[in-house]
Design a protein around this motif. Sequence first.
Motif, PDB file in Angstrom:
ATOM      1  N   UNK A 302     -16.129  -0.817 -13.639  1.00 21.10           N
ATOM      2  CA  UNK A 302     -14.960  -0.874 -12.753  1.00 21.10           C
ATOM      3  C   UNK A 302     -15.176   0.041 -11.545  1.00 21.10           C
ATOM      4  N   UNK A 303     -14.230   0.016 -10.615  1.00 20.04           N
ATOM      5  CA  UNK A 303     -14.318   0.897  -9.450  1.00 20.04           C
ATOM      6  C   UNK A 303     -13.013   1.663  -9.317  1.00 20.04           C
ATOM      7  N   UNK A 304     -13.121   2.883  -8.868  1.00 21.94           N
ATOM      8  CA  UNK A 304     -11.900   3.671  -8.657  1.00 21.94           C
ATOM      9  C   UNK A 304     -11.205   3.221  -7.374  1.00 21.94           C
ATOM     10  N   UNK A 305     -12.025   2.870  -6.369  1.00 27.41           N
ATOM     11  CA  UNK A 305     -11.496   2.344  -5.107  1.00 27.41           C
ATOM     12  C   UNK A 305     -10.456   3.254  -4.491  1.00 27.41           C
ATOM     13  N   UNK A 306      -9.375   2.657  -4.055  1.00 27.75           N
ATOM     14  CA  UNK A 306      -8.340   3.405  -3.346  1.00 27.75           C
ATOM     15  C   UNK A 306      -7.389   4.120  -4.295  1.00 27.75           C
ATOM     16  N   UNK A 307      -7.461   3.791  -5.583  1.00 28.14           N
ATOM     17  CA  UNK A 307      -6.518   4.400  -6.530  1.00 28.14           C
ATOM     18  C   UNK A 307      -5.273   3.556  -6.763  1.00 28.14           C
ATOM     19  N   UNK A 308      -5.311   2.295  -6.336  1.00 26.97           N
ATOM     20  CA  UNK A 308      -4.177   1.400  -6.622  1.00 26.97           C
ATOM     21  C   UNK A 308      -4.252   1.003  -8.103  1.00 26.97           C
ATOM     22  N   UNK A 309      -3.085   0.957  -8.745  1.00 28.05           N
ATOM     23  CA  UNK A 309      -3.012   0.604 -10.167  1.00 28.05           C
ATOM     24  C   UNK A 309      -2.023  -0.559 -10.298  1.00 28.05           C
ATOM     25  N   UNK A 310      -2.557  -1.752 -10.527  1.00 23.26           N
ATOM     26  CA  UNK A 310      -1.748  -2.973 -10.541  1.00 23.26           C
ATOM     27  C   UNK A 310      -1.707  -3.509 -11.970  1.00 23.26           C
TER      28      UNK A 310
END
Length: 406
Positions: A302-310
């Motif tokens: 997975x990726x942490x990316x921007x930190x959006x949690x959907x």
Amino acid sequence: MAEEMRLVLRNYGKIDPANIDDYIKVGGYQALAKARSMSQADVIEEVKKSGLRGRGGAGFNCGLKWNFAYQAQADQKYIIANADEGEPGTYKDRLIMEGDPHSLLEGMAIAGYAVGATKGYIYCRGEYPYIVELLRQAVVQAKAKGVLGDFDIEVRMGAGAYVCGEETALIESIEGNRGEPRYKPPFPPTAGLWGKPTIVNNVETLASIPVIIEKGADWYKSIGAPSYPGTKIFTLTGDVANKTFCEVPTNTTIREIIYGFGGGVVGGKFKAVQIGGTSGAFIPESLLDTPADFDSMSAVGATLGSGAVFVLNDTRDIVDTVKCIAKFFEHESCGKCTPCREGTMRMYELMKKINDGKGTKQDLALMEKLAGVMSIACLCGLGQAAPTPVVTTLKHFRADYDAKVS
Ligand SMILES: Cc1cc2nc3c(=O)[nH]c(=O)nc-3n(C[C@H](O)[C@H](O)[C@H](O)COP(=O)(O)O)c2cc1C
Ligand code: SF4
């Protein structure tokens, strides 16, 4: 239960963001003064030692990046704050800028001093016009107080293209050109804006700098996951009780974020969570105890990316959700390179066919093959990461696809 730790958002809701005196009263601009009493190399070393890694998605060591620009010989260098924040479900940079704009300005000025840049730009998302005004007002106040010294900041407004968050597309946009990514190398720290050494950092990265300079690298490095220290802001959306945000140490698990801060799943049982934004991986219940730091997320694909949690509950149709995401990428592809221009279109066609119940098992195999090609052949991160939702849902939620194909 996991606890919040507000470093970047330390002043959020506590000071008047439109008044520089409020920021100064709580110690604002002292870190900049401290940095200026140090040598440039020492400031960079401190940031490097803190272990701070970019919060914009790629997770690159911030001090190391600064060092490339510091070492580069040039008559002009630039600092750019990437405030494009086009990732659906992400609003962490907005929180920082609307609650404490001077922490960003101070972080930029410290970066400017460290690498030898006298000019900075904030490239702000076009849908945040009131924040553009707040930032411009903050710059005027900081100049009037003289706290920025010879460092100048200009605020530019994006026009709504997701790809303009990619650092070289952003640079093209500031230069007045079409927002299309450049071929790399050269990378911005050596040749960026108008060919000059340029640091592009995310807002959250830059707003972390004052507290690191103030309290020291060793203190910062002791917080959170050792390989990705500090805190991270997460924004929760979807089927969670509290559609809220939290700033937590980076060793906090996804489960703690969803159940502790999000208050758990509503409307059904937990089905999946997509972390890091639209191009992020969907992960199942069995991986919820993964710490939400960059390397732990990578270790589970997975990726942490921007930190959006959907969050999705089990009444949601995951194949239909991924089809909508595929449409988003088809729309946002800038069209510069063929694997993405064609690939995002074909990916959407296949997802639609499958979702409409007209797909076959061969279509699933074809999607996997296309995803593999796109991940290595696309020019920028948009096309490279666009297949991630497809690939990860095929891996973890295969039965949902199998139920729709013949
Ligand atoms: C399609 C695309 C969109 C991006 N959007 C953003 C964004 O909105 N904000 C951001 O900080 N980084 C974004 N990035 C990452 C930037 O290219 C860059 O890595 C980042 O600004 C570097 O800052 P950091 O080192 O502080 O993370 C995006 C990348 C891609 C490929
Ligand atoms: S990968 Fe997509 S968004 Fe990136 S340059 Fe190629 S066409 Fe444009």
